[in-house]
Structures are given as C-alpha cells and as structure tokens.
Scaffold this motif. Sequence first.
Motif, PDB file in Angstrom:
ATOM      1  N   ARG A 195      -7.807  -0.840  -1.366  1.00 24.65           N
ATOM      2  CA  ARG A 195      -8.745  -1.619  -2.176  1.00 24.65           C
ATOM      3  C   ARG A 195      -8.872  -3.015  -1.576  1.00 24.65           C
ATOM      4  NH1 ARG A 195     -10.746   1.507  -6.642  1.00 24.65           N
ATOM      5  NH2 ARG A 195     -11.844  -0.475  -6.915  1.00 24.65           N
ATOM      6  N   SER A 196     -10.096  -3.538  -1.626  1.00 21.26           N
ATOM      7  CA  SER A 196     -10.353  -4.856  -1.037  1.00 21.26           C
ATOM      8  C   SER A 196     -10.373  -5.978  -2.068  1.00 21.26           C
ATOM      9  CB  SER A 196     -11.693  -4.839  -0.293  1.00 21.26           C
ATOM     10  OG  SER A 196     -12.767  -4.505  -1.180  1.00 21.26           O
ATOM     11  N   GLU A 197     -10.404  -5.647  -3.368  1.00 21.90           N
ATOM     12  CA  GLU A 197     -10.459  -6.678  -4.393  1.00 21.90           C
ATOM     13  C   GLU A 197      -9.152  -7.467  -4.441  1.00 21.90           C
ATOM     14  OE1 GLU A 197     -12.380  -2.918  -6.270  1.00 21.90           O
ATOM     15  OE2 GLU A 197     -10.825  -3.427  -4.785  1.00 21.90           O
ATOM     16  N   ASP A 198      -9.274  -8.749  -4.794  1.00 26.24           N
ATOM     17  CA  ASP A 198      -8.081  -9.594  -4.870  1.00 26.24           C
ATOM     18  C   ASP A 198      -7.118  -9.160  -5.968  1.00 26.24           C
ATOM     19  OD1 ASP A 198      -8.930 -11.170  -2.770  1.00 26.24           O
ATOM     20  OD2 ASP A 198      -9.864 -12.691  -4.049  1.00 26.24           O
ATOM     21  N   ASN A 199      -7.647  -8.541  -7.025  1.00 24.90           N
ATOM     22  CA  ASN A 199      -6.809  -8.228  -8.192  1.00 24.90           C
ATOM     23  C   ASN A 199      -6.445  -6.752  -8.301  1.00 24.90           C
ATOM     24  OD1 ASN A 199      -9.331  -7.270  -8.836  1.00 24.90           O
ATOM     25  ND2 ASN A 199      -9.273  -7.965 -10.968  1.00 24.90           N
ATOM     26  N   ARG A 200      -6.510  -6.034  -7.213  1.00 19.78           N
ATOM     27  CA  ARG A 200      -6.110  -4.631  -7.206  1.00 19.78           C
ATOM     28  C   ARG A 200      -5.084  -4.409  -6.102  1.00 19.78           C
ATOM     29  NH1 ARG A 200     -10.459  -1.783  -9.669  1.00 19.78           N
ATOM     30  NH2 ARG A 200      -9.333   0.181  -9.408  1.00 19.78           N
ATOM     31  N   PRO A 201      -4.182  -3.410  -6.295  1.00 21.34           N
ATOM     32  CA  PRO A 201      -4.189  -2.394  -7.347  1.00 21.34           C
ATOM     33  C   PRO A 201      -3.484  -2.859  -8.616  1.00 21.34           C
ATOM     34  CG  PRO A 201      -2.429  -1.938  -5.826  1.00 21.34           C
ATOM     35  CD  PRO A 201      -3.138  -3.154  -5.292  1.00 21.34           C
ATOM     36  N   GLY A 224      -2.716  10.054  -5.015  1.00 24.26           N
ATOM     37  CA  GLY A 224      -2.992   9.038  -4.016  1.00 24.26           C
ATOM     38  C   GLY A 224      -2.188   7.780  -4.287  1.00 24.26           C
ATOM     39  N   VAL A 225      -1.811   7.078  -3.243  1.00 26.20           N
ATOM     40  CA  VAL A 225      -1.136   5.784  -3.351  1.00 26.20           C
ATOM     41  C   VAL A 225      -2.157   4.698  -3.013  1.00 26.20           C
ATOM     42  CG1 VAL A 225       0.732   4.314  -2.502  1.00 26.20           C
ATOM     43  CG2 VAL A 225       1.082   6.782  -2.726  1.00 26.20           C
ATOM     44  N   THR A 226      -2.335   3.758  -3.922  1.00 30.42           N
ATOM     45  CA  THR A 226      -3.344   2.716  -3.733  1.00 30.42           C
ATOM     46  C   THR A 226      -2.694   1.450  -3.193  1.00 30.42           C
ATOM     47  OG1 THR A 226      -4.671   3.622  -5.551  1.00 30.42           O
ATOM     48  CG2 THR A 226      -5.165   1.379  -4.836  1.00 30.42           C
ATOM     49  N   VAL A 227      -3.294   0.905  -2.132  1.00 30.55           N
ATOM     50  CA  VAL A 227      -2.807  -0.305  -1.473  1.00 30.55           C
ATOM     51  C   VAL A 227      -3.865  -1.392  -1.591  1.00 30.55           C
ATOM     52  CG1 VAL A 227      -2.296  -1.344   0.791  1.00 30.55           C
ATOM     53  CG2 VAL A 227      -1.265   0.836   0.150  1.00 30.55           C
ATOM     54  N   GLY A 228      -3.422  -2.612  -1.877  1.00 26.66           N
ATOM     55  CA  GLY A 228      -4.314  -3.754  -1.913  1.00 26.66           C
ATOM     56  C   GLY A 228      -3.599  -5.011  -1.451  1.00 26.66           C
ATOM     57  N   ARG A 229      -4.361  -6.090  -1.388  1.00 27.93           N
ATOM     58  CA  ARG A 229      -3.841  -7.390  -0.970  1.00 27.93           C
ATOM     59  C   ARG A 229      -3.121  -7.310   0.390  1.00 27.93           C
ATOM     60  NH1 ARG A 229      -1.065 -11.419  -4.181  1.00 27.93           N
ATOM     61  NH2 ARG A 229      -2.501 -12.732  -2.990  1.00 27.93           N
ATOM     62  N   ARG A 233       2.020  -8.248   4.495  1.00 32.06           N
ATOM     63  CA  ARG A 233       2.432  -7.930   3.130  1.00 32.06           C
ATOM     64  C   ARG A 233       1.286  -7.249   2.388  1.00 32.06           C
ATOM     65  NH1 ARG A 233       3.057 -14.143   0.732  1.00 32.06           N
ATOM     66  NH2 ARG A 233       1.335 -15.058   1.916  1.00 32.06           N
ATOM     67  N   TYR A 234       1.651  -6.436   1.427  1.00 30.60           N
ATOM     68  CA  TYR A 234       0.658  -5.752   0.602  1.00 30.60           C
ATOM     69  C   TYR A 234       1.302  -5.327  -0.707  1.00 30.60           C
ATOM     70  CZ  TYR A 234       2.814  -1.532   2.708  1.00 30.60           C
ATOM     71  OH  TYR A 234       3.694  -0.567   3.136  1.00 30.60           O
ATOM     72  N   VAL A 235       0.466  -4.876  -1.632  1.00 32.33           N
ATOM     73  CA  VAL A 235       0.907  -4.368  -2.925  1.00 32.33           C
ATOM     74  C   VAL A 235       0.441  -2.925  -3.045  1.00 32.33           C
ATOM     75  CG1 VAL A 235       0.760  -4.640  -5.439  1.00 32.33           C
ATOM     76  CG2 VAL A 235       0.763  -6.671  -3.958  1.00 32.33           C
ATOM     77  N   LEU A 236       1.296  -2.067  -3.574  1.00 30.20           N
ATOM     78  CA  LEU A 236       0.910  -0.666  -3.777  1.00 30.20           C
ATOM     79  C   LEU A 236       1.157  -0.247  -5.215  1.00 30.20           C
ATOM     80  CD1 LEU A 236       3.518   1.484  -4.040  1.00 30.20           C
ATOM     81  CD2 LEU A 236       3.815   0.799  -1.651  1.00 30.20           C
TER      82      LEU A 236
END
Length: 347
Positions: A284-290, A303-308, A320-323
Amino acid sequence: MVNVGILGATGMVGQRFIELLTDHPDFEITSLTASQRSAGKKYEDAATWYLDSGMPDSVKDIEVVDTDPSQVGDVDIVFSALPTETAAIVEPKFAKKYIVASNASAMRMEDDVPLVIPEVNPEYLDLVDIQKKNRGWDGFIVTNPNCSTIALTITLKPIYDQFDIKRVYVSTMQAVSGAGYNGVPSMAIVDNLVPFIGGEEEKMETETLHLLGELEEGNVTPASFGVSASCHRVSVVDGHTEAVFIEMEDQCDLDDIHKAMADFRGLPQKLNLNSAPEKPIIIRSEDNRPQPRMDRNADGGMGVTVGRLRKDVAFENSFRYVLVGHNTIRGAAGASILNAELINEIM
C-alpha cells in the motif's frame, strides 16, 4: 475429496479451520475432536461459536469424538489446533497413521519435522521421508510457524533472496485473538497495552532464521543474519501489526526492495492452490496504511499487507516498513491448510 479431521475443533483456531474448510474443493470435514467433556455431543451443542461468520450447517450435527487416533474414523489428514502441551503428547500418536498438519508449536523445531511456509521453503517437505524412517510412522507431522513469524518471514523472503541482510529488528502489536478467546482478560487489555507475550520473541528470532535457512542432506542450517524481536499485546481483535527495520550489508535501492516484494510469488501461486493468495505481499502506498481493521482480511486473510516502506535515514543501508497479517487465518488455520494443499498436490 480428501476426508479430514480437526483436533481441538471447539477452540478459536479450531473454528477457523472449520470456517476455511467448509466448501473447500479438495477437503471434506468428516471428524471433529475435543476434550472428553465434549465427546459424544453434536458439535453445535459442544462448541460456543466465536466467529462472525456463524457456525456452518454442515458441521452442526457432526458428533464430537475424543482426541484419540482410534476415534477419528476414515480420514487422511488431521489439522491440529491443540494447545502446545497437549499437542506434544497427542500429535505423535496421530502421526503413526495420519498426516498431521499442525498449528501447534510443540514439534516445530524438531530436527526431522518440516516447519513450512509454502511460499518460503517448500523444499523442507523433503524431511518427511527422514521423519517417517526415524520414527517408524506411516504418517507424518508438518508444522507452520508462529503467527507473527509467518507474516514477517513472508515479507523478508524476497529481500533475502536478492540482497544480503545484516540485521532485522521487529516490534509487534499483536491482536488478542492470538491468545485465544479466554486468553487475555478484558480488564487487562482495554485502554492498555501489554508489553510481554511469553515465548513469542524467542519464537520469532529462531523460527525466522530456520525458515530462511538451507536444507542440505537432511539438516537445516539457519540463516546467519541477526533478528531482534519485541512483542506486545494490543487491544485489537484480529490482525497482527509489525514495525520492521532492516539493515543491509550493502547499499540497496528502495525501488529494488519495493519491486522484490511486489513481484514475489511462490510455489502455491504457481500451482494455483485453493488457499494461496494471488499476491502473498500486498503493498500500500498510503501514509496511513496498513491498519488491522482495514487490511487483515486482504485476499481472504491470506495476504500480508505492507506499507510505509521507506529508507531509514538514521542508519546507512537501512529500510523500514509496517506490515499487517491476519493472525488466525494466514498466521494459523489458513497456514496449516495451505501446507496440506501443497502436500496433497506434490506428495
């Protein structure tokens, strides 16, 4: 159709097994086991149903039997949702005859027991022949990892395959369903965060390296980079969130890391297995996801969602990222089912 049983069918993970296996194109539930106090009852009388989906009509009239190999009848695969202490005793008894796809941690780190994420290390299933020979079993046990480990390792796999990882730090925010329905008292978690989950950090640190290791001549050599985990329970029902920090050995481009994860596919996708997500990693490209409420059910919860995803400016060659991953689907029942689908397809 392959007849299957569920061990520990009345608990939360057992109920996820039922939910995910109902109307499965290859597997049919024919046996449900629980404790002796539930044996002899119809399932709808033995179980208090916890999931939003509602108890499937197809299992309501199945008579629950004691968790004993002599009681399960004509099945080929049993899915284990047993507590660790029980699983350590019971699963080997079932493996003498049946294929055991286990979500329990009791046998995960045994030398001859495959610990498998099908997109990550399907080759570990080669240990089955060694296990059967070592133990004199006609069946065998295959395990899936800890719920938080699964989500983390899926996101690390494409990076590890293409680049040299030096160190991984992960801080988890884990849903209460991971402790079971009665696992965390409401007064302990509402308006609160619990900064300790017994055994969780050790599992993440050892299982991740084991899964990304090398299998040679029947022995697994773990991956050699460092993993440091800090695990926390938060007031979320389902969906584990993890903040991941990766230090690389050499300079890497952010776009290359992004592409590696976005393009990642594994053997389940190539085989088009029923439970396999189209994309194991959804970026995801949004700042507030996932966010767990929005992203835990991505691709049916598999599915595993990755953002930031971003560079870590404080350290050289770091990202760094959030999943977010669904802990009782991709991290538990769904993981065991995908293992069984792979076994059914290739073995």
